[in-house]
Scaffold this motif. Structure first.
Motif, mmCIF file in Angstrom:
data_model
loop_
_atom_site.group_PDB
_atom_site.id
_atom_site.type_symbol
_atom_site.label_atom_id
_atom_site.label_comp_id
_atom_site.label_asym_id
_atom_site.label_seq_id
_atom_site.Cartn_x
_atom_site.Cartn_y
_atom_site.Cartn_z
ATOM 1 N N GLU A 54 60.172 15.710 57.043
ATOM 2 C CA GLU A 54 59.958 14.275 56.878
ATOM 3 C C GLU A 54 61.278 13.550 56.644
ATOM 4 O OE1 GLU A 54 55.568 14.375 54.653
ATOM 5 O OE2 GLU A 54 57.411 14.125 53.484
ATOM 6 N N ASP A 55 62.065 14.070 55.698
ATOM 7 C CA ASP A 55 63.305 13.390 55.328
ATOM 8 C C ASP A 55 64.274 13.321 56.502
ATOM 9 O OD1 ASP A 55 65.096 12.156 53.366
ATOM 10 O OD2 ASP A 55 66.251 13.998 53.544
ATOM 11 N N ARG A 56 64.334 14.390 57.288
ATOM 12 C CA ARG A 56 65.222 14.405 58.455
ATOM 13 C C ARG A 56 64.827 13.315 59.455
ATOM 14 N NH1 ARG A 56 64.412 19.677 60.522
ATOM 15 N NH2 ARG A 56 65.371 20.304 58.556
ATOM 16 N N ARG A 85 48.207 21.459 57.181
ATOM 17 C CA ARG A 85 47.891 20.063 56.852
ATOM 18 C C ARG A 85 48.614 19.105 57.787
ATOM 19 N NH1 ARG A 85 51.270 18.303 52.479
ATOM 20 N NH2 ARG A 85 52.297 17.074 54.105
ATOM 21 N N MET A 86 49.895 19.380 58.050
ATOM 22 C CA MET A 86 50.670 18.504 58.915
ATOM 23 C C MET A 86 50.138 18.516 60.339
ATOM 24 S SD MET A 86 54.551 19.115 57.538
ATOM 25 C CE MET A 86 55.231 17.912 58.697
ATOM 26 N N ALA A 87 49.702 19.685 60.800
ATOM 27 C CA ALA A 87 49.158 19.780 62.150
ATOM 28 C C ALA A 87 47.808 19.081 62.250
ATOM 29 C CB ALA A 87 49.027 21.244 62.556
ATOM 30 N N VAL A 88 46.944 19.294 61.268
ATOM 31 C CA VAL A 88 45.622 18.663 61.274
ATOM 32 C C VAL A 88 45.748 17.145 61.339
ATOM 33 C CG1 VAL A 88 43.593 18.186 59.830
ATOM 34 C CG2 VAL A 88 44.382 20.541 60.143
ATOM 35 N N ASN A 89 46.708 16.588 60.599
ATOM 36 C CA ASN A 89 46.835 15.134 60.490
ATOM 37 C C ASN A 89 47.910 14.545 61.399
ATOM 38 O OD1 ASN A 89 44.919 14.532 58.139
ATOM 39 N ND2 ASN A 89 46.169 16.202 57.327
ATOM 40 N N ASP A 90 48.537 15.413 62.210
ATOM 41 C CA ASP A 90 49.570 14.962 63.152
ATOM 42 C C ASP A 90 50.609 14.101 62.430
ATOM 43 O OD1 ASP A 90 50.765 14.927 65.620
ATOM 44 O OD2 ASP A 90 49.535 13.295 66.427
ATOM 45 N N GLU A 91 51.102 14.617 61.307
ATOM 46 C CA GLU A 91 51.883 13.801 60.383
ATOM 47 C C GLU A 91 53.247 13.384 60.917
ATOM 48 O OE1 GLU A 91 51.897 15.244 56.317
ATOM 49 O OE2 GLU A 91 49.883 16.059 56.597
ATOM 50 N N LEU A 92 53.972 14.285 61.544
ATOM 51 C CA LEU A 92 55.306 13.921 62.014
ATOM 52 C C LEU A 92 55.248 12.862 63.111
ATOM 53 C CD1 LEU A 92 57.376 17.241 62.061
ATOM 54 C CD2 LEU A 92 57.308 15.444 60.332
ATOM 55 N N ALA A 93 54.280 12.969 63.992
ATOM 56 C CA ALA A 93 54.128 11.956 65.039
ATOM 57 C C ALA A 93 53.781 10.608 64.422
ATOM 58 C CB ALA A 93 53.052 12.376 66.035
ATOM 59 N N ALA A 94 52.937 10.621 63.381
ATOM 60 C CA ALA A 94 52.569 9.374 62.712
ATOM 61 C C ALA A 94 53.783 8.741 62.040
ATOM 62 C CB ALA A 94 51.469 9.638 61.685
ATOM 63 N N ILE A 95 54.614 9.572 61.388
ATOM 64 C CA ILE A 95 55.817 9.054 60.732
ATOM 65 C C ILE A 95 56.756 8.450 61.766
ATOM 66 C CG2 ILE A 95 57.900 9.728 59.471
ATOM 67 C CD1 ILE A 95 56.171 11.827 58.027
ATOM 68 N N ARG A 127 62.719 -5.469 53.903
ATOM 69 C CA ARG A 127 63.193 -4.121 53.579
ATOM 70 C C ARG A 127 62.126 -3.074 53.878
ATOM 71 N NH1 ARG A 127 66.769 -4.618 48.015
ATOM 72 N NH2 ARG A 127 68.356 -6.011 48.903
ATOM 73 N N CYS A 128 62.586 -1.911 54.302
ATOM 74 C CA CYS A 128 61.705 -0.762 54.550
ATOM 75 C C CYS A 128 62.144 0.386 53.664
ATOM 76 C CB CYS A 128 61.753 -0.361 56.025
ATOM 77 S SG CYS A 128 60.715 1.069 56.436
ATOM 78 N N VAL A 129 61.199 0.944 52.924
ATOM 79 C CA VAL A 129 61.461 2.038 51.991
ATOM 80 C C VAL A 129 60.564 3.214 52.364
ATOM 81 C CG1 VAL A 129 61.404 2.780 49.568
ATOM 82 C CG2 VAL A 129 62.037 0.414 50.140
ATOM 83 N N ALA A 130 61.129 4.414 52.408
ATOM 84 C CA ALA A 130 60.349 5.607 52.750
ATOM 85 C C ALA A 130 60.646 6.726 51.761
ATOM 86 C CB ALA A 130 60.661 6.065 54.167
ATOM 87 N N ILE A 131 59.579 7.337 51.238
ATOM 88 C CA ILE A 131 59.701 8.469 50.315
ATOM 89 C C ILE A 131 59.146 9.700 51.014
ATOM 90 C CG2 ILE A 131 59.096 9.407 48.055
ATOM 91 C CD1 ILE A 131 58.600 6.536 47.110
ATOM 92 N N SER A 132 59.980 10.734 51.128
ATOM 93 C CA SER A 132 59.609 11.985 51.796
ATOM 94 C C SER A 132 59.542 13.114 50.777
ATOM 95 C CB SER A 132 60.636 12.339 52.878
ATOM 96 O OG SER A 132 60.819 11.266 53.769
#
Length: 307
Positions: free
Chosen positions: A241-243, A205-215, A231-236
């Protein structure tokens, strides 16, 4: 807007409201709108001089709220293109940006989307159905080496080599249940916590959607455009993602860039952001009991203190 908790329960909504409910008047961006749960909770507490701009890669999330107007606007887009999307809507400096990474319950529970190993469906896994690459392409066309690398990197799967080999030997693989069975058969040793296909499905799923690059890109653009006192809030939901969130926010809140052995600061660089969370905040036991999918959530937040 009436929140549809069957579509997606907003995770850690109380903490999100506590962090974003007191921002200055302006636009709050919900960069992962989903079922609109966080947006609705925010609109309950934000004043009439606030409005919420929702963004989602999934057009069905946008269609659900089309034409509702008021202080909520939802547009189709990828938060990796946040700067461009803000410009298109005439938003120069949002006072808040929220990221809630991962999938909505609605996406997981729709077999036709192909995200779940528990329901038979096509090997799709696209958050935006208009995207070209699907999980079917990766599963049936990638080499053993490329599949193993993908599964190891995005799934942190220790059995990546065995799983990749089993997938290639079992081709063609046409649906999610067939893939899950192949993975389960490749994983040896004691039964691990959770389904043995969980990490591989996450990786695909992460590869298909290129998720880490998007984050990576989306966070940088959010911090760059955030208004002072915003303020910026992020939920991982997993360590990768969290790293990434932790690193970006730590970098944003760093001040002096002088060598550590220099006795007196000579660069004069002051931090533009301050941390609002010490470490990652987690959902409480009551929320996890009522919504088990919240168990792995980790929240981090920063505030802009200087231009």
């Amino acid at each position: 807007m009436t929140q549809d908790r069957e579509y997606h329960r907003p995770v850690m909504a109380g903490q999100v409201v506590a962090l974003l409910g007191s921002v200055p008047p302006g636009v709050v961006v919900d960069a992962t709108f989903g079922g609109g749960g966080h947006a609705e909770e925010l609109l309950r507490v934000l004043g009439p001089r606030h409005r919420v701009l929702g963004i989602d890669r999934d057009p069905t999330a946008v269609e659900r709220v089309e034409g509702r107007g008021g202080r909520l606007q939802v547009i189709h887009g990828n938060f990796a293109d946040l700067a461009e999307l803000l410009d298109s809507e005439g938003v120069q400096a949002p006072v808040g940006v929220l990221f809630d990474f991962g999938l909505s319950s609605h996406q997981l529970d729709q077999p036709a989307r192909g995200f779940s190993f528990r329901h038979r469906g096509p090997l799709d896994m696209r958050m935006d159905p208009g995207s070209e690459i699907t999980a079917h392409t990766l599963v049936n066309e990638y080499s053993v080496a490329d599949l193993a690398t993908l599964i190891r990197r995005f799934g942190e799967e220790p059995s990546a080599d065995r799983i990749a080999g089993a997938i290639v030997r079992s081709r063609p693989i046409e649906d999610t249940v067939q893939l899950a069975e192949v993975i389960a058969g490749a994983v040896r040793g004691p039964r691990r916590r959770g389904h043995p296909a969980r990490r591989t499905f996450q990786a695909l799923r992460m590869a298909v959607n290129d998720e880490l690059a998007a984050i990576d890109t989306g966070l940088d653009q959010a911090l760059e455009h955030l208004a002072v006192d915003g303020r910026c809030v992020a939920i991982s939901y997993h360590s990768l993602e969290d790293r990434l969130v932790k690193q970006r926010m730590a970098g944003a809140t760093a001040g002096c860039i002088c060598p550590p052995d220099l006795p007196v600061c000579g660069c004069g660089v002051s931090p533009k952001f301050r941390l609002l969370t010490r470490g990652a905040h987690k959902p409480d036991a009551a929320e996890v009991a009522s919504n088990p999918r919240a168990r792995s959530a980790r929240l981090r937040a920063v505030a802009r203190v200087a231009a």
